[in-house]
Design a protein around this motif. Structure first.
Motif, PDB file in Angstrom:
ATOM      1  N   LYS A 151      13.108  28.125 -17.824  1.00 44.49           N
ATOM      2  CA  LYS A 151      12.956  28.018 -16.375  1.00 44.49           C
ATOM      3  C   LYS A 151      13.671  29.200 -15.746  1.00 44.49           C
ATOM      4  CE  LYS A 151      13.974  24.948 -12.476  1.00 44.49           C
ATOM      5  NZ  LYS A 151      12.972  25.557 -11.654  1.00 44.49           N
TER       6      LYS A 151
ATOM      7  N   ARG B 256      10.130  21.239 -20.510  1.00 45.71           N
ATOM      8  CA  ARG B 256       9.041  22.127 -20.921  1.00 45.71           C
ATOM      9  C   ARG B 256       8.900  22.107 -22.439  1.00 45.71           C
ATOM     10  NH1 ARG B 256       7.901  26.119 -16.658  1.00 45.71           N
ATOM     11  NH2 ARG B 256       9.252  25.615 -14.928  1.00 45.71           N
TER      12      ARG B 256
ATOM     13  N   ASP C 250      14.753  24.640 -20.394  1.00 44.83           N
ATOM     14  CA  ASP C 250      14.349  23.490 -19.580  1.00 44.83           C
ATOM     15  C   ASP C 250      13.798  22.441 -20.537  1.00 44.83           C
ATOM     16  OD1 ASP C 250      13.274  21.633 -17.849  1.00 44.83           O
ATOM     17  OD2 ASP C 250      12.368  23.115 -16.531  1.00 44.83           O
TER      18      ASP C 250
END
Length: 86
Positions: free
Chosen positions: A69, A63, A60
């Protein structure tokens, strides 16, 4: 011992009142039932007694670092369940 019990009585709180205890009508099982009913009312599917082989993740970009994720799970029987939350 008695100090442990005293600590629970002093720290106990219910509806904002300190030193008060509450009990769930129907016992702790009623809490589990209410949580599962609320979850299914909001679209959750609850699967019990099923073994998960692995949690499926993907990178992700939003992040930091190497955080992934969760995208779903693969069950032991090979079934893939895609989900935004697990």
């Amino acid at each position: 011992g008695s100090a442990y019990v005293l600590l629970h009585h002093v720290m106990g709180e219910s509806e904002g009142l300190k030193g008060v205890w509450s009990y769930a009508k129907g016992g702790m099982g009623a809490i589990s039932t209410a949580l599962s009913q609320c979850a299914t009312d909001h679209g959750a599917e609850i699967i019990c007694n099923a073994e998960v082989k692995q949690i499926i993740t993907s990178k992700d970009k939003r992040r930091k670092g190497d955080q992934n994720k969760v995208k779903g799970v693969e069950m032991m029987d090979g079934t893939i369940i895609n989900a935004d939350m697990i």
